[in-house]
Structures are given as C-alpha cells and as structure tokens.
Motif scaffolding. Structure first.
Motif, PDB file in Angstrom:
ATOM      1  N   ILE A  23       0.963  -1.290  -0.129  1.00 39.06           N
ATOM      2  CA  ILE A  23       0.018   0.048   0.052  1.00 39.06           C
ATOM      3  C   ILE A  23       0.807   1.317   0.086  1.00 39.06           C
ATOM      4  CG2 ILE A  23      -1.794   1.429   1.322  1.00 39.06           C
ATOM      5  CD1 ILE A  23      -2.990  -1.266  -0.298  1.00 39.06           C
ATOM      6  N   ASP A  24       1.939   1.391   0.799  1.00 45.52           N
ATOM      7  CA  ASP A  24       2.929   2.352   0.748  1.00 45.52           C
ATOM      8  C   ASP A  24       3.475   2.530  -0.544  1.00 45.52           C
ATOM      9  OD1 ASP A  24       4.194   4.716   2.434  1.00 45.52           O
ATOM     10  OD2 ASP A  24       6.075   3.296   1.994  1.00 45.52           O
ATOM     11  N   ALA A  31      -0.749   3.357  -7.848  1.00 44.03           N
ATOM     12  CA  ALA A  31      -0.706   1.803  -8.533  1.00 44.03           C
ATOM     13  C   ALA A  31      -2.115   1.250  -8.028  1.00 44.03           C
ATOM     14  CB  ALA A  31       0.406   0.994  -8.165  1.00 44.03           C
ATOM     15  N   GLU A  32      -2.535   0.263  -8.809  1.00 50.45           N
ATOM     16  CA  GLU A  32      -3.547  -0.470  -8.444  1.00 50.45           C
ATOM     17  C   GLU A  32      -2.897  -1.658  -7.814  1.00 50.45           C
ATOM     18  OE1 GLU A  32      -6.890  -1.766 -11.717  1.00 50.45           O
ATOM     19  OE2 GLU A  32      -5.253  -3.022 -11.658  1.00 50.45           O
ATOM     20  N   VAL A  33      -3.899  -2.187  -6.859  1.00 54.98           N
ATOM     21  CA  VAL A  33      -3.440  -3.025  -5.931  1.00 54.98           C
ATOM     22  C   VAL A  33      -4.210  -4.496  -6.263  1.00 54.98           C
ATOM     23  CG1 VAL A  33      -2.863  -3.948  -3.646  1.00 54.98           C
ATOM     24  CG2 VAL A  33      -2.508  -1.506  -4.163  1.00 54.98           C
ATOM     25  N   HIS A  34      -3.519  -5.428  -6.584  1.00 50.22           N
ATOM     26  CA  HIS A  34      -4.202  -6.883  -6.681  1.00 50.22           C
ATOM     27  C   HIS A  34      -3.908  -7.630  -5.557  1.00 50.22           C
ATOM     28  CE1 HIS A  34      -4.980  -6.572 -11.069  1.00 50.22           C
ATOM     29  NE2 HIS A  34      -4.063  -5.303 -10.619  1.00 50.22           N
ATOM     30  N   ALA A  35      -5.078  -8.047  -4.809  1.00 51.65           N
ATOM     31  CA  ALA A  35      -4.801  -9.199  -4.081  1.00 51.65           C
ATOM     32  C   ALA A  35      -5.240 -10.578  -4.523  1.00 51.65           C
ATOM     33  CB  ALA A  35      -5.961  -8.863  -2.801  1.00 51.65           C
ATOM     34  N   ARG A  81      -7.562  -1.915   3.034  1.00 49.28           N
ATOM     35  CA  ARG A  81      -6.495  -1.007   3.165  1.00 49.28           C
ATOM     36  C   ARG A  81      -6.066   0.032   1.787  1.00 49.28           C
ATOM     37  NH1 ARG A  81      -3.043  -1.052   7.500  1.00 49.28           N
ATOM     38  NH2 ARG A  81      -2.114   0.258   5.843  1.00 49.28           N
ATOM     39  N   ALA A  82      -6.324  -0.939   0.608  1.00 52.74           N
ATOM     40  CA  ALA A  82      -6.210  -0.041  -0.561  1.00 52.74           C
ATOM     41  C   ALA A  82      -7.271   1.022  -0.715  1.00 52.74           C
ATOM     42  CB  ALA A  82      -6.387  -0.957  -1.676  1.00 52.74           C
ATOM     43  N   GLU A  83      -8.567   0.664  -0.396  1.00 52.87           N
ATOM     44  CA  GLU A  83      -9.623   1.783  -0.516  1.00 52.87           C
ATOM     45  C   GLU A  83      -9.430   2.801   0.465  1.00 52.87           C
ATOM     46  OE1 GLU A  83     -13.062  -0.663  -0.481  1.00 52.87           O
ATOM     47  OE2 GLU A  83     -12.865  -1.186  -2.517  1.00 52.87           O
TER      48      GLU A  83
END
Length: 152
Positions: A23-24, A31-35, A81-83
C-alpha cells in the motif's frame, strides 16, 4: 514505475505486513493493488475428490466454507487497506500450486511488482524464505519485494 502491484496473501501476520508495504508503494505511484489468495491444491487434495480439487483450481470454493471464508477475509483486508488509501483494488481467489498461480497471474495481468511475505500461515519456515516465496522468486522475472514480520 509501478502501475499494478500484486500481493499474494493467506491472511497471516507476515502477509498483512506485506500489504502495508504494498500500500505504501502503491500510494507513491498511484498503482492498482491486486490481492491474490491461492488455495494450495497439493496441500488439500488428499482428503478431497477430483471434482472438488478441480473446483478449487478454478477459484470456486463453493461448499468449502472455511476455505472460502479464509480467502475472502485475506483479500478483503487488502482491499480495505487499498480503498482507505484511495487506491483501486482487485481481488482474486484461485487454486493450484501457489508459485505457478502467482507467476501466471503476474504475466496475465501485467503486474509490475510482487510484494509478499517471507513465509506463510503454516509457520513452517525454511532457513531464509518460505517455499512459496522462494519458488515465486524463481518463477517470474518481475521484481519481488519480500517482507518479514517481526513481533514487537
């Protein structure tokens, strides 16, 4: 530099530490975060029939309440966390050999960086890295940031 960051997660403390790092970095680059949660079919196959293993490989955890809940909880943590950081998040549940699924997902989704824990939920730890992390390093050409969790 980074447009899409992948965080493979099993919901463990070390995976959550990796989420914080991802996230940092994602905040710095927008950037887009993919889980990605991967059910290791080699670990669960012994007690299951072929049909159930095939469903798991497709990411369909229907009828497997504990596995479905673990997957959802792990990826939801990343999304939340991303949102909270005003980032876009993508969740995916899959089954297979974790390092293969991670490498395939990375290639299929143009991932620029993988951020993952040094070892997983099992608690079994190799001398340096968990086996999934070590195999992921060997299975992809994308940079991998390995994060360790140290209890206070």
């Amino acid at each position: 530099m980074y447009e899409r960051i992948l965080v493979p997660t099993d919901g463990s403390k070390v995976a959550q530490a990796a989420v914080d790092q991802a996230i940092d970095i994602a905040e710095k680059y927008g950037a887009e975060v993919h889980a990605l949660f991967v059910a290791d079919v080699d670990a669960v196959a012994y007690g299951l029939g072929t049909e159930q293993v095939d469903r798991i490989k497709q990411g369909n955890f229907q009828g497997m309440t504990d596995l479905r809940e673990d997957a959802q909880e792990a990826t939801d943590y990343v999304t939340e966390r991303a949102e909270a950081a005003d980032l876009t998040a993508v969740e995916r549940h899959a089954g297979g050999r974790p390092h293969d699924v991670i490498a395939d997902y990375t290639a299929d989704n143009d991932i620029d960086l993988i951020v993952m824990g040094s070892h997983g939920r099992s608690g079994i730890r190799r001398a340096l890295l968990g086996s999934v992390t070590e195999r992921t390093l060997r299975s992809t050409h994308v940079p991998v940031l390995v994060v360790d969790y140290v209890e206070d």
